[in-house]
Design an enzyme around this catalytic site. Structure first.
Site, PDB file in Angstrom:
ATOM      1  N   PHE A 201     109.944  32.483  33.519  1.00 12.46           N
ATOM      2  CA  PHE A 201     109.086  33.788  33.420  1.00 12.46           C
ATOM      3  C   PHE A 201     108.981  34.553  32.204  1.00 12.46           C
ATOM      4  O   PHE A 201     108.264  35.208  31.733  1.00 12.46           O
ATOM      5  CB  PHE A 201     109.200  34.511  34.850  1.00 12.46           C
ATOM      6  CG  PHE A 201     108.397  35.711  35.016  1.00 12.46           C
ATOM      7  CD1 PHE A 201     107.313  36.020  35.712  1.00 12.46           C
ATOM      8  CD2 PHE A 201     109.084  37.008  34.666  1.00 12.46           C
ATOM      9  CE1 PHE A 201     106.464  37.055  35.701  1.00 12.46           C
ATOM     10  CE2 PHE A 201     108.337  38.223  34.859  1.00 12.46           C
ATOM     11  CZ  PHE A 201     107.162  38.115  35.225  1.00 12.46           C
ATOM     12  N   ASP A 202     110.329  35.000  32.070  1.00 15.75           N
ATOM     13  CA  ASP A 202     110.447  35.848  30.919  1.00 15.75           C
ATOM     14  C   ASP A 202     110.224  35.393  29.664  1.00 15.75           C
ATOM     15  O   ASP A 202     109.244  36.222  28.962  1.00 15.75           O
ATOM     16  CB  ASP A 202     112.024  36.349  30.589  1.00 15.75           C
ATOM     17  CG  ASP A 202     112.677  36.593  31.948  1.00 15.75           C
ATOM     18  OD1 ASP A 202     112.565  36.009  33.015  1.00 15.75           O
ATOM     19  OD2 ASP A 202     113.707  37.545  31.854  1.00 15.75           O
ATOM     20  N   THR A 203     110.459  34.154  29.414  1.00 17.72           N
ATOM     21  CA  THR A 203     109.959  33.494  28.118  1.00 17.72           C
ATOM     22  C   THR A 203     108.285  33.509  27.968  1.00 17.72           C
ATOM     23  O   THR A 203     107.676  33.639  26.886  1.00 17.72           O
ATOM     24  CB  THR A 203     110.272  31.971  27.973  1.00 17.72           C
ATOM     25  OG1 THR A 203     111.842  32.245  28.059  1.00 17.72           O
ATOM     26  CG2 THR A 203     109.776  31.449  26.614  1.00 17.72           C
TER      27      THR A 203
END
Length: 407
Positions: A201-203
């Site tokens: 999700f972060d990437t």
């Protein structure tokens, strides 16, 4: 006077409503032991160090132990703490759910183990509050970061970020550090486009932000690895590889609405620089210097090889001619970004003019030196290097006039 593009509006420091300026989300799964100490420590820090109203949201994603009960007890004890319960697992799912319903203008999250020193939290959110930046991430890979972790995790982390640079051309340094923040207005546009619900999700969020022309602020952090981490490294790595493949396909096929995002969220271009600072000059100087060093070394090597059989002046002519042609070709392509054969002949003729000036300087220097004394080879080379430096400055000015302002 230079007019700068308008920045994003700063978050109102003292909101009229009794709402939180910052919402820090703590995503958890089966963390009944660590959750209480984490939230109390975070609450104490924000109460003492953060000057604006804040909120802490515990996002419980399908815990099967007593985590939810601990979170509800914390919410009853501390008025700034709220609880969000999800029936499905996934850190990305928890963050999307918590951020999507939060009324705070700045949203953040951190891992429940508090591996990142909380002293990095104010500098993480400050540029978002002011409007200077759109997202902010903690980075464990900056030179000034202080990190304590095992060799295996160090290699995996650096390898993953190198992979992102090679496949997705990212410019941020640490995609996986569990310490990030985003402006709520930006999150509202990006979150619907993020498909991953787990660790990728972060990437995915950061790649979308970068491609949309948003400013990502990085904060070096002090970070101590949690030896009790429950992350399945193999499963996470495979999921990340699938996520990278999906993003690459989306970027290649144009499936993502990047043009709309850039138009809606991207920052306005910088104004034209003053006439005294031509466009691209700093970068051109660096590249020209690198080409110049390589050319000078080649020149000296050729001169030394030809000096014995030909003599000083013919050796100087041959070495300078050969390196001048190569120098013009290299600067044409590398320094000034000119490709193709268009105007190549004219550019090389102008390069030969620079060669003639360099020849006059170096030959004249040799002639004066030999007229005064019979120099040692080291003295001869020193004089030639000095003459070449002067010729190099002239060459840059001539080549820039010839190549930079091209039609």
């Amino acid at each position: 006077m230079i007019l700068m593009p308008e920045p994003r509006a700063a978050v109102q420091a003292r909101p009229t409503a009794e709402g939180a300026v910052l919402d820090v989300v703590v995503p958890v799964y089966n963390e009944e032991v660590d959750l209480g100490p984490c939230v109390r420590r975070l609450h104490a820090y924000l109460t003492a160090q953060f000057p604006y109203p804040f909120r802490i949201t515990v996002a419980d994603n399908a815990s099967s132990d007593g985590t939810l009960a601990v979170a509800e007890a914390l919410a009853a004890e501390l008025p700034e703490v709220g609880v969000l319960h999800l029936a499905e697992k996934g850190r990305g799912r928890a963050l999307r759910a918590a951020w999507s319903v939060s009324p705070a203008p700045v949203l953040a999250y951190l891992d429940v183990d508090l591996s990142t020193d909380l002293a990095a939290l104010p500098p993480l959110v400050a540029p978002l509050l002011s409007g200077h930046s759109d997202l902010a991430i903690g980075t464990r890979l900056a030179r000034t970061s202080r990190v304590v972790r095992g060799a295996k995790r160090e290699v995996i982390s650096r390898g993953y970020n190198l992979l992102l640079r090679g496949t997705l051309a990212v410019r941020f340094s640490d995609a996986q550090c569990g310490f990030k923040a985003i402006r709520a207005d930006v999150a509202a546009e990006l979150l619907p486009l993020v498909q991953d619900t787990g660790w990728f999700f972060d990437t995915e969020l950061l790649v979308l932000a970068q491609r949309a022309g948003l400013r990502i602020h990085e904060v070096p952090v002090d970070w101590v690895d949690d030896p009790d981490s429950r992350v399945d490294i193999v499963a996470t790595a495979l999921a990340d590889l699938r996520g990278i493949g999906r993003l690459v396909r989306a970027l290649v096929t144009g499936a993502l609405p990047l043009a709309r995002l850039r138009a809606q969220l991207g920052r306005a271009p910088l104004p034209a620089p003053p006439a005294q600072v031509p466009v691209g000059l700093p970068g051109q100087l660096v590249r020209f210097a690198a080409v110049g060093v390589a050319s000078t070394l080649a020149y000296l090597l050729l001169f030394l090889l030809a000096r014995g059989p030909l003599g000083a002046q013919p050796a100087n002519l041959l070495a300078l001619l050969l390196t001048a042609v190569a120098n013009t070709a290299a600067n044409r392509r590398l320094t000034f970004g000119v490709t193709g054969r268009r105007h190549a002949g004219r550019h090389h003729l102008q390069g030969l003019l620079a060669f003639a000036l360099g020849l006059a300087l170096t030959s004249g220097s040799l002639a004066v030196l030999h007229a005064v004394t019979t120099p040692a080879r080291a003295v001869e080379l020193t004089v030639l290097v000095a003459a070449n430096l002067a010729a190099t400055a002239l060459r840059f000015l001539l080549l820039r006039l010839a190549l930079h302002h091209r039609p």
